[in-house]
Design a protein around this motif. Structure first.
Motif, PDB file in Angstrom:
ATOM      1  N   THR A 189       0.815  -1.218   0.000  1.00 21.02           N
ATOM      2  CA  THR A 189       0.000   0.000   0.000  1.00 21.02           C
ATOM      3  C   THR A 189       0.846   1.263   0.000  1.00 21.02           C
ATOM      4  O   THR A 189       0.556   2.229  -0.728  1.00 21.02           O
ATOM      5  N   GLU A 190       1.905   1.288   0.822  1.00 21.16           N
ATOM      6  CA  GLU A 190       2.690   2.503   0.973  1.00 21.16           C
ATOM      7  C   GLU A 190       3.449   2.889  -0.298  1.00 21.16           C
ATOM      8  O   GLU A 190       3.961   4.002  -0.408  1.00 21.16           O
ATOM      9  N   LYS A 191       3.520   1.984  -1.270  1.00 19.05           N
ATOM     10  CA  LYS A 191       4.210   2.286  -2.520  1.00 19.05           C
ATOM     11  C   LYS A 191       3.320   3.031  -3.519  1.00 19.05           C
ATOM     12  O   LYS A 191       3.797   3.440  -4.587  1.00 19.05           O
ATOM     13  N   ASN A 192       2.023   3.172  -3.207  1.00 20.44           N
ATOM     14  CA  ASN A 192       1.121   3.988  -4.026  1.00 20.44           C
ATOM     15  C   ASN A 192       1.022   3.469  -5.460  1.00 20.44           C
ATOM     16  O   ASN A 192       0.871   4.238  -6.414  1.00 20.44           O
ATOM     17  N   ILE A 193       1.088   2.148  -5.638  1.00 20.99           N
ATOM     18  CA  ILE A 193       1.134   1.557  -6.980  1.00 20.99           C
ATOM     19  C   ILE A 193      -0.146   1.820  -7.764  1.00 20.99           C
ATOM     20  O   ILE A 193      -0.123   1.988  -8.989  1.00 20.99           O
ATOM     21  N   ALA A 194      -1.286   1.870  -7.074  1.00 14.05           N
ATOM     22  CA  ALA A 194      -2.552   2.113  -7.770  1.00 14.05           C
ATOM     23  C   ALA A 194      -2.545   3.431  -8.525  1.00 14.05           C
ATOM     24  O   ALA A 194      -3.212   3.573  -9.561  1.00 14.05           O
ATOM     25  N   PRO A 216      -4.530  -8.767  -4.447  1.00 12.50           N
ATOM     26  CA  PRO A 216      -5.617  -7.789  -4.651  1.00 12.50           C
ATOM     27  C   PRO A 216      -5.431  -6.938  -5.900  1.00 12.50           C
ATOM     28  O   PRO A 216      -6.404  -6.664  -6.614  1.00 12.50           O
ATOM     29  N   LEU A 217      -4.191  -6.521  -6.177  1.00 12.35           N
ATOM     30  CA  LEU A 217      -3.960  -5.695  -7.358  1.00 12.35           C
ATOM     31  C   LEU A 217      -4.115  -6.513  -8.638  1.00 12.35           C
ATOM     32  O   LEU A 217      -4.604  -6.005  -9.657  1.00 12.35           O
ATOM     33  N   TYR A 221      -6.697  -5.276 -11.455  1.00  9.91           N
ATOM     34  CA  TYR A 221      -6.146  -4.798 -12.722  1.00  9.91           C
ATOM     35  C   TYR A 221      -5.760  -5.997 -13.598  1.00  9.91           C
ATOM     36  O   TYR A 221      -4.568  -6.298 -13.770  1.00  9.91           O
ATOM     37  N   PRO A 222      -6.732  -6.695 -14.177  1.00 11.76           N
ATOM     38  CA  PRO A 222      -6.423  -7.907 -14.951  1.00 11.76           C
ATOM     39  C   PRO A 222      -5.641  -7.639 -16.234  1.00 11.76           C
ATOM     40  O   PRO A 222      -5.019  -8.562 -16.780  1.00 11.76           O
ATOM     41  N   ASP A 223      -5.644  -6.405 -16.730  1.00 12.59           N
ATOM     42  CA  ASP A 223      -4.921  -6.093 -17.963  1.00 12.59           C
ATOM     43  C   ASP A 223      -3.442  -5.790 -17.727  1.00 12.59           C
ATOM     44  O   ASP A 223      -2.683  -5.630 -18.692  1.00 12.59           O
ATOM     45  N   VAL A 224      -3.043  -5.691 -16.473  1.00 11.10           N
ATOM     46  CA  VAL A 224      -1.643  -5.410 -16.132  1.00 11.10           C
ATOM     47  C   VAL A 224      -0.877  -6.721 -16.008  1.00 11.10           C
ATOM     48  O   VAL A 224      -1.385  -7.702 -15.450  1.00 11.10           O
ATOM     49  N   LEU A 225       0.346  -6.754 -16.524  1.00 11.39           N
ATOM     50  CA  LEU A 225       1.198  -7.935 -16.395  1.00 11.39           C
ATOM     51  C   LEU A 225       1.962  -7.872 -15.079  1.00 11.39           C
ATOM     52  O   LEU A 225       2.789  -6.974 -14.883  1.00 11.39           O
ATOM     53  N   PHE A 226       1.689  -8.797 -14.176  1.00  7.83           N
ATOM     54  CA  PHE A 226       2.415  -8.934 -12.916  1.00  7.83           C
ATOM     55  C   PHE A 226       3.366 -10.126 -13.060  1.00  7.83           C
ATOM     56  O   PHE A 226       2.934 -11.270 -13.186  1.00  7.83           O
ATOM     57  N   THR A 227       4.649  -9.866 -13.025  1.00 11.90           N
ATOM     58  CA  THR A 227       5.634 -10.933 -13.282  1.00 11.90           C
ATOM     59  C   THR A 227       6.065 -11.665 -12.027  1.00 11.90           C
ATOM     60  O   THR A 227       6.693 -12.717 -12.116  1.00 11.90           O
ATOM     61  N   GLY A 228       5.783 -11.106 -10.836  1.00 13.98           N
ATOM     62  CA  GLY A 228       6.355 -11.648  -9.615  1.00 13.98           C
ATOM     63  C   GLY A 228       7.763 -11.102  -9.408  1.00 13.98           C
ATOM     64  O   GLY A 228       8.232 -10.229 -10.150  1.00 13.98           O
ATOM     65  N   LYS A 229       8.448 -11.628  -8.413  1.00  8.26           N
ATOM     66  CA  LYS A 229       9.790 -11.140  -8.077  1.00  8.26           C
ATOM     67  C   LYS A 229      10.816 -11.577  -9.119  1.00  8.26           C
ATOM     68  O   LYS A 229      10.814 -12.724  -9.556  1.00  8.26           O
TER      69      LYS A 229
END
Length: 358
Positions: A189-194, A216-217, A221-229
């Protein structure tokens, strides 16, 4: 010379604090200085609330004292204000041992965001923690001025570096032709990614990292690519594959990912706050604006070669020498430099500074 660093953040954690001291140890060794870390794995631990992947140590004073006596350090630096940091502080303070501290994390803002704890209470606790030290190292002049205005004393400069051998421009496009807007860091949350993910931008958004807000993100946001670490070469290729690095955080004290992006030839779009305004040269290595969308679009036109050249000025060797000079001046050679003199030092410079006496 042997320096003991007491840190609540260490492997297997992956964050800016861990990476900073990991690289610092390598650079200090090249200067003939041994750095030893008093770390959480030496004690019993429990999961950190809201960050279960982070283990909080439960150090007893007697065991901390035994470890410090066994290591026989010439100087002590306390990196974090967690349980290990407090125990190391207590040991040094009660025995009249001079030590330095550093301010890496904006705990007042983080605790307010997650647990609604008033920032004034946390600031008072942090002032008490750092006031016992002989010097408080901070990464940027902006942070130094801010902390001094809040009553922190004996503030010393300590910039960071970037591995230009790993983070460099590469002819790769992992995410398509783009434009690709990238975020790298902890998903919290503190990173303000939204604020980044809500922007109307052409092309594709990519988020690299892990954290408590990842799922949750992903759902929102299903159109965003989340790659993981990602780490090492994989992370470096992610930077080089994007067109703009978007940094929406308002709470970072430096932002090592900014340097990594810039070294990869990736221009930055960020808010004009502590961290970005000290690291990013507006109009050259990135664009700073309260309108993050405007900054992201404007950054597309910046010269990537010039971005990478500017980032090369940040040397880990210089950062290590500055750290060592702070340790020597504050703990071994009497009174430390004043905060006013400290702020006159540049955040980064290509020339090699004189070697500190040890």
């Amino acid at each position: 010379m042997r320096i003991l660093v007491a840190s609540d953040a260490w492997h297997p954690q992956v964050n800016g604090v861990v990476r900073t001291y990991e690289r610092l140890a390598i650079e200090l060794a090249a200067l003939g200085v041994e750095m030893t870390v008093l770390a959480p794995h030496e004690f019993r631990t429990l999961p950190c609330p809201t960050y279960p992947e982070i283990r909080l140590a439960l150090p007893g004073l007697s065991r901390v004292a035994k470890r410090i006596r066994m290591l026989k350090p010439d100087a002590v630096h306390i990196a974090t204000e967690g349980p290990i940091g407090w125990m190391a502080r207590r040991y040094c303070h009660t025995r009249g041992i001079r030590f330095t501290t550093s301010f890496h994390t904006r705990f007042p803002e983080y605790l307010r965001e997650r647990f609604f704890i008033p920032t004034g209470l946390t600031l008072a606790l942090l002032r008490r923690f750092h006031s016992a030290g002989a010097g408080l190292m901070v990464a940027t002049p902006t942070l130094a001025r801010e902390l001094e205005s809040q009553g922190f004393e004996r503030v010393l400069p300590w910039t960071r570096g970037v591995d230009t051998g790993l983070f460099r421009p590469r002819p790769v496009r992992l995410f398509g032709e783009g434009p690709v807007f990238l975020y790298v860091g902890r998903i919290a949350t503190e990173k303000n990614i939204a604020a980044f993910l809500d922007l109307e931008l052409p092309g594709r958004k990519v988020v690299v990292g892990a954290g408590p807000d990842l799922q949750p993100l992903q759902a929102k946001y299903p159109d965003v690519l989340f790659t993981g670490k990602k780490t090492g070469e994989e992370l470096a290729e992610c930077y080089a594959s994007a067109d703009v690095f978007v940094f929406p955080s308002r709470t970072d004290t430096f932002g090592m990912v900014l340097l990594e992006a810039m070294a990869s030839g990736l221009p930055v779009a960020a808010l004009p706050v502590c961290g970005p305004q000290d690291v990013v040269t507006d109009g050259i290595t990135g664009v700073l604006s309260n309108d993050l969308r405007q900054a992201a679009l404007a950054a597309l036109s910046l010269d990537r070669a010039r971005v990478a050249d500017k980032a090369a000025e940040y040397s880990w060797e210089h950062a290590a020498r500055l750290f060592l000079a702070n340790i020597t001046g504050a703990c071994l050679n009497g009174p430390q430099r004043t905060a006013q003199a400290a702020r006159k030092l540049p955040v980064a410079r290509p020339a090699r500074p004189p070697q500190a006496r040890i």
